[in-house]
Scaffold this motif. Structure first.
Motif, mmCIF file in Angstrom:
data_model
loop_
_atom_site.group_PDB
_atom_site.id
_atom_site.type_symbol
_atom_site.label_atom_id
_atom_site.label_comp_id
_atom_site.label_asym_id
_atom_site.label_seq_id
_atom_site.Cartn_x
_atom_site.Cartn_y
_atom_site.Cartn_z
ATOM 1 N N ILE A 9 0.837 -1.192 0.000
ATOM 2 C CA ILE A 9 0.000 0.000 0.000
ATOM 3 C C ILE A 9 0.876 1.247 0.000
ATOM 4 N N GLY A 10 1.927 1.208 0.818
ATOM 5 C CA GLY A 10 2.824 2.348 0.924
ATOM 6 C C GLY A 10 3.485 2.670 -0.406
ATOM 7 N N LEU A 11 3.850 1.640 -1.166
ATOM 8 C CA LEU A 11 4.514 1.858 -2.443
ATOM 9 C C LEU A 11 3.585 2.552 -3.426
ATOM 10 N N ILE A 12 2.272 2.358 -3.245
ATOM 11 C CA ILE A 12 1.313 2.888 -4.202
ATOM 12 C C ILE A 12 0.853 4.299 -3.836
ATOM 13 N N THR A 87 4.824 2.609 13.928
ATOM 14 C CA THR A 87 5.917 1.673 13.648
ATOM 15 C C THR A 87 5.733 0.944 12.313
ATOM 16 N N ASP A 88 4.498 0.597 11.963
ATOM 17 C CA ASP A 88 4.265 -0.077 10.681
ATOM 18 C C ASP A 88 4.560 0.859 9.511
ATOM 19 N N LEU A 89 4.134 2.117 9.656
ATOM 20 C CA LEU A 89 4.431 3.099 8.611
ATOM 21 C C LEU A 89 5.932 3.321 8.512
ATOM 22 N N LEU A 90 6.614 3.352 9.639
ATOM 23 C CA LEU A 90 8.069 3.523 9.626
ATOM 24 C C LEU A 90 8.737 2.428 8.806
ATOM 25 N N PHE A 91 8.308 1.185 9.013
ATOM 26 C CA PHE A 91 8.844 0.043 8.263
ATOM 27 C C PHE A 91 8.663 0.269 6.760
ATOM 28 N N THR A 92 7.471 0.718 6.388
ATOM 29 C CA THR A 92 7.172 0.975 4.983
ATOM 30 C C THR A 92 8.035 2.093 4.413
ATOM 31 N N LEU A 93 8.182 3.169 5.171
ATOM 32 C CA LEU A 93 8.915 4.332 4.676
ATOM 33 C C LEU A 93 10.383 4.021 4.440
ATOM 34 N N TYR A 94 10.999 3.273 5.338
ATOM 35 C CA TYR A 94 12.406 2.927 5.128
ATOM 36 C C TYR A 94 12.573 1.949 3.975
ATOM 37 N N THR A 95 11.578 1.103 3.758
ATOM 38 C CA THR A 95 11.604 0.244 2.566
ATOM 39 C C THR A 95 11.510 1.107 1.307
ATOM 40 N N ASN A 96 10.648 2.121 1.342
ATOM 41 C CA ASN A 96 10.535 3.032 0.208
ATOM 42 C C ASN A 96 11.835 3.799 -0.056
ATOM 43 N N ILE A 98 14.768 2.843 0.329
ATOM 44 C CA ILE A 98 15.721 1.955 -0.341
ATOM 45 C C ILE A 98 15.251 1.582 -1.743
ATOM 46 N N GLU A 99 13.994 1.182 -1.877
ATOM 47 C CA GLU A 99 13.522 0.574 -3.123
ATOM 48 C C GLU A 99 12.961 1.570 -4.123
ATOM 49 N N ILE A 100 12.453 2.714 -3.658
ATOM 50 C CA ILE A 100 11.873 3.705 -4.563
ATOM 51 C C ILE A 100 12.765 4.938 -4.689
ATOM 52 N N ASP A 101 13.175 5.473 -3.542
ATOM 53 C CA ASP A 101 13.994 6.690 -3.554
ATOM 54 C C ASP A 101 15.460 6.410 -3.858
ATOM 55 N N HIS A 102 15.870 5.151 -3.702
ATOM 56 C CA HIS A 102 17.248 4.737 -4.012
ATOM 57 C C HIS A 102 18.275 5.644 -3.331
#
Length: 446
Positions: A9-12, A87-96, A98-102
């Motif tokens: 969801i966060g990626l979208i 905390t769940d949003l934090l997990f998503t944001l740090y994944t973003n 790395i994977e989206i913002d590079h």
């Protein structure tokens, strides 16, 4: 499974990160983080953001970072997200990040629980991360080799104060802590120093009070401990519990020879709330603008320079949280100067492991991700002002021990602003601790 869905969801739906410090130079190094700009930890999260922002602005204004290997000059692009104290949003944001913002590098959020989550994300992706505001020892006990802390960890919070008090003749200690998880972790470290320094621990009750304790319960504890008459009374707790303890001591007309509170002394409200009753209370701080350290990374950059620059830029007084964040940037900067390849996470990790520097915040050197070089500073309230009393080489005033029996009764109504906000949002870790007294209050990685 829930986190996987949240990540998708966060990626979208998530907006792009805020660009806090832009870069339009030839060689830009993208640094990313998330912290709470809203929700329950907004004050601490915004101060983290502002500390990182001031670092990036300062570096770019000084002409960038020159790598000694490729001789390129890198400027910082700083991007950030609001994790909304979730905390769940934090997990998503740090994944973003790395994977989206590079991003090229990760800096951590505020708080040990939050930093532990980020360390998991970073480790899974092979990223290095500097955890600027994670003080709890448990964060560094997972075996990861890619995380690097900035603050002194909780196991050393009481070291300098206990050593100084012992040198002045203190021999017996009573330790109390609340059931707050961070308080229990801190109390475990305090017990270690009590044992290491051969203090005698007084009291034989194995209970501790809850974090919703009433004044009556505190009064009962003080009534028992007054009969034990320890040289040092240590209370590991939050601000309100610390204030209850100070009030109860006054109600019982008992002045222990020394009183150490884990978080109250670092609060800007403590002196204001307690007036002259706050006089002579001792406590730990991560950083203070009175500290004088030479900075190996930024020439002629001092604690006072940081303090003044922060106020000029953001128009409020920085706590240790902002100073820790700025220092986290300095650790990254030092690694960028010396690494073989700034684009390689493994090369950055190797350079970070070799860190051995002095900064305005204090010395920084790593063992298993912990900063093992920086001592915890102890302060004492003297004439209504925080004064550094330990370690000896940093002191601005001599430690007063024992507390005089004729403490002044006039109230101190100073404009004091704390340079410390305690990292008391660690959460539950199942820490088990056996404290041999009627235990109660707590403190301190943030």
């Amino acid at each position: 499974m829930i986190r996987v869905v949240l990540i998708l969801i966060g990626l979208i739906v998530l907006n792009t990160a805020d660009v806090l410090v832009p870069c339009a130079e030839t060689h830009c190094f993208r640094v990313g983080f998330a912290s709470a700009w809203s929700g329950g930890l907004a004050e601490e999260g915004i101060m983290t953001k502002d500390g990182y922002t001031l670092w990036a602005q300062t570096i770019n204004a000084r002409g960038g970072i020159v790598n000694l290997i490729d001789t390129n000059t890198y400027h910082i692009e700083l991007i950030g997200y609001d994790d909304q104290t979730d905390t769940d949003l934090l997990f998503t944001l740090y994944t973003n990040l790395i994977e989206i913002d590079h991003v090229d590098f990760l800096l951590g959020p505020f708080g040990s629980t939050y930093s532990s989550i980020v360390s998991d994300v970073a480790n899974t992706s092979g990223y290095a991360v500097v955890l600027s505001n994670a003080a709890a020892d448990f964060v560094y006990e997972n075996g990861f080799d890619n995380i690097f802390g900035i603050p002194t960890t909780t196991s050393y919070y009481s070291e300098s104060a206990l050593e100084a008090l012992q040198s002045l003749g203190a021999q017996t200690v009573a330790l109390l802590h609340s059931d707050n998880a961070f308080a229990a972790v801190l109390a475990e470290g305090i017990l270690g120093w009590i044992d290491h320094l051969d203090f005698t621990l007084v009291g034989d009750v194995t209970s501790y009070f809850s974090s919703n304790v009433t004044q009556d319960v505190i009064d009962g504890i003080v009534d028992i401990l007054k009969g034990e008459d320890p040289d040092i009374l240590i209370c590991s707790s939050l601000l309100i519990e610390g204030e209850m303890m100070v009030q109860s001591l006054d109600n019982h007309q008992w002045k222990p020879k020394a009183l150490w509170l884990s978080s109250a002394v670092g609060s800007p409200d403590f002196i204001k709330d307690m007036g002259s009753l706050a006089e002579y209370v001792i406590g730990p701080v991560q950083w203070d603008q009175k500290l004088v350290y030479n900075d190996d990374v930024l020439t002629n950059y001092t604690s006072q320079t940081f303090y003044d620059s922060f106020i000029d830029e953001f128009e409020y007084v920085p706590s240790y949280i902002a100073a820790s964040a700025f220092a986290g940037g300095l650790v990254l900067q030092n690694a960028m100067i010396h690494t073989q390849d700034v684009s390689s996470q493994q090369e950055l990790i190797s350079a970070l492991k070799a860190t051995d520097i002095n900064t305005f915040y204090g010395p920084i050197k790593y063992k298993n991700g912990k900063n093992i070089a920086k001592p915890m500073v102890s302060v004492q309230i003297l004439e209504g002002t925080l004064e550094i009393v330990a370690p000896v080489e940093e002191k601005t005033k001599d430690l007063v021990y024992p507390i005089p029996g004729d403490t002044q009764t006039d109230s101190y109504t100073t404009d004091y602003q704390s340079t410390v906000t305690q990292d008391d949002n660690i959460g539950s870790h199942g820490c088990q601790l056996y404290v041999y007294i009627l235990a109660s209050l707590v403190f301190f990685a943030i």
